[in-house]
Design an enzyme around this catalytic site. Structure first.
Site, mmCIF file in Angstrom:
data_model
loop_
_atom_site.group_PDB
_atom_site.id
_atom_site.type_symbol
_atom_site.label_atom_id
_atom_site.label_comp_id
_atom_site.label_asym_id
_atom_site.label_seq_id
_atom_site.Cartn_x
_atom_site.Cartn_y
_atom_site.Cartn_z
ATOM 1 N N LYS A 192 0.811 -1.221 0.000
ATOM 2 C CA LYS A 192 0.000 0.000 0.000
ATOM 3 C C LYS A 192 0.846 1.272 0.000
ATOM 4 O O LYS A 192 0.441 2.295 -0.550
ATOM 5 C CB LYS A 192 -0.967 -0.021 1.187
ATOM 6 C CG LYS A 192 -2.057 -1.079 1.039
ATOM 7 C CD LYS A 192 -2.984 -1.091 2.226
ATOM 8 C CE LYS A 192 -4.162 -2.036 1.997
ATOM 9 N NZ LYS A 192 -3.761 -3.418 1.733
ATOM 10 N N GLU B 14 -5.963 2.291 -2.744
ATOM 11 C CA GLU B 14 -4.993 1.211 -2.824
ATOM 12 C C GLU B 14 -5.321 0.360 -4.041
ATOM 13 O O GLU B 14 -6.372 0.523 -4.659
ATOM 14 C CB GLU B 14 -5.035 0.333 -1.563
ATOM 15 C CG GLU B 14 -6.379 -0.365 -1.359
ATOM 16 C CD GLU B 14 -6.486 -1.077 -0.033
ATOM 17 O OE1 GLU B 14 -5.854 -0.600 0.929
ATOM 18 O OE2 GLU B 14 -7.181 -2.099 0.032
#
Length: 673
Positions: free
Chosen positions: A116, A288
Site C-alpha cells: 500500500k 490502494e
C-alpha cells in the site's frame, strides 16, 4: 492451455476457481490443512495434497509446501485466490524460479501495487489523485502520533501488506493513534507476516468505490466498471453492488481511465482492483490496489457477463485479451451479501461450530432475477476458529437495483443455517433499510444507523402480520398431521375447519381465526376476542413439518420464513425480524399470560469471553483497581484481535484464564469484587 492447476487457498474461493477450471477442461489440485481434511474444496478437486497443521502460518502460508505440492502432482500453474499468499511477491518469484506459472500479476506489479505504501507512490507518479498521508514506514507510536497530528484528525492506520479489514484502525485522537498503531501492527504481523503500517487522512462521510481492471502480457488493459462497497463494519465489507448508485457515466469513465493508467504504469497483467474513496460530490481519491481477485468479484461478473477467473487463467497462459474496452457493457444490477459465522446480537463476535443445518436457496433464475451462491461449506461441516468466518456470498442480479435488492431480501429469508450464529438477520434488516434502498450510502452507514449495535427488528406492521399468519398456518398443519396420525382424519380426506387461535410474538398479540375449507387456508385477524375483523390473508404452501423454511404465498405474494421448532412454539425469521411465536387456544393464552417471566442470572461481576477465541494477553492482576473503559485482556478470534474493556470501575478479585488459553463462548476470564 494448462492441463492442471493448483489452488493455493481454501473455502469458497477455492471452490469458485475449481468451477471455472472444470468448465475449461483443466484438472485441479487442492491443498488442505488438518482442519480442512473434509472440506468441500478438497472433495471438489481432482487431487488434494495435505500441507500441515490448522494454523495458516504452518500450512497455507508456507511457500515451500505449495511448491512441493505442485511438483508432487505435476501442476503447471497456481491460482492463489485471495488472502494468504495472493499478494506476496516472494511467492510469485518462488513459483517462477521453479518453473511454475503464477495465475496473477507479475512480481514487479505485485511489489509496486500490492504494497500500500509503494502503490501510493506509484499512483502519485502516474498523476492519480491520492489521499493526503505519510507514505513512509512508521517507526513507533510516538512517530505515528506526530504524523497524525500533522495530517489532522481523523486518520486511518493501515497495514501496508493488509487487506480484508485486517490491520486497520480509525483514530480520532493521539491516544487512539497509539493504541491503534499497536493493534494494527500486531494484526498485520499475525495475518500477513509483515507488521509495517502507514497513516493517511480519513475522508469524512466517504464512499468506497473500486474499479475492476484486467490486463494481459501484451500491454492491453481495460476496466470492467465499478463496484460500490460502502456498507462496511469495522472496515470489513458486508454488502457490495455493481454498478454504484453514486456514479454517472462521466465519473465512471474518469475513474476507469485513471485505474487503467495506473495499471499500465506498472505493466499490470491480470485481474486486479483499483480502490478509491469517493466524496458525496463524486470527487475521488486513490486508496490502494489489490493485485488479486477480490472477494466481491461476482457482482462484476453478473453485470458484465465476463468470467474473471477464466480471464486470469488465459492471461497467465500468455493469451491476449479478446475483450476491448468498447465491448464492456454494464447490464442490470447485482447485489452481494457476505454471510459470516458471527453473532449480530453480540456485536458481531465470531461463532464457530458445526453447521447442523445449511440449506441455501436454489441457484438460477427466480422471476426477473438470477440467484448465485458462492460457498465452500456444506451441511454437517464445521466453521473453524483458524480462518476467516465467511460461510457464503449470496448474489442476486436483476434488471434494476430495486428488483435486485428485493430478490436479495427474498433469498436471505430462504437461507437456512443452524448450529452456529450467523449474520443473516442483520443482512435481512439492511435490505429493508430505507437509506440503503435509496442509495444514500457511506462507509459510516452501519455505525451511524446502528450506533448501539444491532438488535432484531420488532414484529410490527405488515411483516409481523404475515409472520403471525404463517405461524397460525404452521400450527394448523401440525395439528392436522397429529389428527391424521391418531386416525381422527381419514386418509386422503380433508375436513373443513374453523378454529379460534391467539398468536403471540414478543409483546404483540394477534386474535385470529383459521379457516380451512379443504381447498384454501385463510387466517382472519380480529380486534381482540370477539372484536371486529381487521384483515384476512390466504395462505398457500407445500410446507411440511421439519422443513427449515416456509416457502409459499400470502395473498399471492411469495414469502419465505425461516422456521425452527422450540418448546411449545416456533422461532421465526423474516425480513430481519427474528421472534418467538406461540399459537394458543383462547384458554391457553389466558393461562400463558399468568406465567412468571424468567429473570436472567446476574453476571455483572464477571468478565465472560464473548466469542470462542485465544487469550493473547491479560492486562491486569488480582487486586488491581480498574476504571471503566480500561483494557482488561486481548482475545484473538478468526485473525482479529479484540480488546475486552471494563464496563465499570471495580477491583479484580480473581483471574481464571492465562495467555495461550483457548476459551469457549461465555467462559469466565476474571471476576470482580
Amino acid at each position: 492451455m494448462f492441463k492442471k492447476i493448483l489452488i493455493a487457498n481454501r473455502g469458497e474461493i477455492a471452490c469458485r476457481v475449481i468451477k471455472t477450471a472444470r468448465k475449461m477442461g483443466i484438472q485441479t489440485v487442492a491443498v488442505y490443512s488438518d482442519a480442512d481434511k473434509d472440506a468441500v474444496h478438497v472433495e471438489m478437486a481432482d487431487e488434494a495434497v495435505h500441507i500441515g497443521p490448522p494454523t495458516a502460518s504452518e500450512s497455507y502460508l508456507v511457500i515451500d509446501k505449495i511448491i512441493a505440492a505442485c511438483k508432487q502432482t505435476g501442476a503447471e500453474a497456481v491460482h492463489p485466490g485471495y488472502g494468504f499468499l495472493s499478494e506476496r511477491e516472494a511467492f510469485a518469484l518462488a513459483l517462477k524460479d521453479n518453473g511454475i506459472v503464477f495465475i496473477g500479476p507479475n512480481p514487479h506489479a505485485i511489489a509496486a501495487m500490492g504494497d500500500k505504501i509503494e502503490s501510493k507512490k506509484a499512483a502519485a507518479a502516474a498523476k492519480v489523485s491520492t489521499v493526503p498521508g505519510f507514505l513512509g514506514v512508521i517507526e513507533d507510536e510516538v512517530h505515528a502520533v506526530k504524523i497524525s497530528d500533522e495530517i489532522g484528525y481523523p486518520v486511518m492506520i493501515k497495514a501496508s501488506a493488509g487487506g480484508g479489514g485486517k490491520g486497520m484502525r480509525i483514530a480520532h485522537s493521539a491516544g487512539e493513534v497509539a493504541e491503534g498503531f499497536r493493534l494494527a501492527k500486531s494484526e498485520a504481523k499475525s495475518s500477513f507476516g509483515d507488521d509495517r503500517v502507514f497513516v493517511e487522512k480519513f475522508i469524512v462521510n466517504p464512499r468506497h468505490i473500486e474499479i475492476q481492471v484486467l490486463g494481459d502480457k501484451h500491454g492491453n488493459v481495460i476496466y470492467l466498471g465499478e463496484r460500490e462497497c460502502s456498507i462496511q463494519r469495522r472496515n470489513q465489507k458486508v454488502i457490495e453492488e455493481a454498478p454504484s448508485p453514486l456514479l454517472d457515466e462521466k465519473t465512471r469513465r474518469a475513474m476507469g481511465e485513471q485505474a487503467v493508467a495506473l495499471a499500465k504504469a506498472v505493466q499490470y497483467d491480470s485481474a486486479g482492483t483499483v480502490e478509491f474513496v469517493a466524496g458525496q460530490d463524486r470527487s475521488f481519491y486513490f486508496l490502494e490496489m489489490n493485485t488479486r481477485l477480490q472477494v466481491e468479484h461476482p457482482v462484476t461478473e453478473m453485470v458484465t457477463g465476463i468470467d474473471l477467473v477464466e480471464q486470469m487463467i488465459k492471461v497467465a497462459y500468455g493469451e491476449k485479451l479478446t475483450i476491448q474496452q468498447s465491448d464492456v457493457k454494464l447490464n442490470g444490477w447485482a447485489v452481494e451479501s457476505r454471510i459470516y459465522a458471527e453473532d449480530p446480537y453480540r456485536n458481531f463476535l465470531p461463532s464457530i461450530g458445526r453447521l447442523v443445518t445449511y440449506r441455501p436457496p436454489a441457484e438460477g433464475k427466480v422471476g426477473a432475477a438470477v440467484l448465485r451462491n458462492d460457498t465452500g461449506v456444506t451441511e454437517g461441516g464445521e466453521i473453524s476458529l483458524y480462518y476467516d468466518p465467511m460461510i457464503a456470498k449470496l448474489v442476486t442480479w436483476a434488471p434494476t437495483r430495486e428488483v435486485a435488492i428485493e430478490a436479495q431480501a427474498d433469498a436471505l429469508d430462504a437461507f437456512a443455517i443452524d448450529g452456529i450464529q450467523h449474520n443473516i438477520p442483520f443482512l435481512s434488516a439492511l435490505m429493508q433499510h430505507p437509506r440503503w434502498r435509496s442509495g444514500e450510502l457511506s462507509t459510516g452507514f452501519i455505525a451511524e444507523e446502528y450506533p448501539e449495535g444491532f438488535a432484531p427488528r420488532q414484529p410490527v406492521g405488515e411483516p409481523a402480520e404475515a409472520m403471525a399468519a404463517v405461524a397460525a398456518f404452521i400450527d394448523h398443519m401440525l395439528n392436522a398431521r397429529k389428527r391424521k396420525i391418531s386416525g381422527q382424519m381419514r386418509q386422503g380426506h380433508r375436513v373443513s375447519f374453523d378454529r379460534d387461535r391467539v398468536v403471540t410474538m414478543g409483546e404483540s398479540r394477534y386474535d385470529v381465526q383459521v379457516l380451512d375449507d379443504g381447498e384454501n387456508i385463510a387466517v382472519r385477524f380480529f380486534e381482540g376476542a370477539g372484536g371486529r375483523e381487521t384483515a384476512s390473508h390466504t395462505i398457500a404452501s407445500a410446507w411440511a413439518p421439519g422443513q427449515p423454511v416456509f416457502s409459499g404465498t400470502v395473498d399471492g405474494k411469495p414469502v419465505n420464513v425461516l422456521v425452527r421448532a422450540i418448546p411449545n412454539g416456533l422461532l421465526l425469521a423474516y425480513r430481519g425480524i427474528a421472534t418467538r411465536a406461540y399459537v394458543y387456544t383462547r384458554r391457553e393464552a389466558e393461562l400463558a399470560a399468568l406465567m412468571p417471566v424468567k429473570v436472567a442470572a446476574d453476571t455483572g461481576k464477571k468478565l465472560l469471553c464473548p466469542m470462542p477465541g485465544l487469550v493473547k494477553s491479560i492486562a491486569v492482576v488480582v487486586g488491581q483497581e480498574v476504571k471503566a473503559g480500561e483494557a482488561l485482556c486481548v482475545v484473538e478470534a478468526m485473525k482479529m484481535e479484540n480488546v475486552l474493556r471494563a464496563e465499570r470501575d471495580g477491583k479484580v478479585k480473581s483471574i481464571a484464564a492465562k495467555p495461550g488459553d483457548s476459551l469457549a463462548v461465555d467462559a469466565v476470564i476474571m471476576e470482580f469484587e
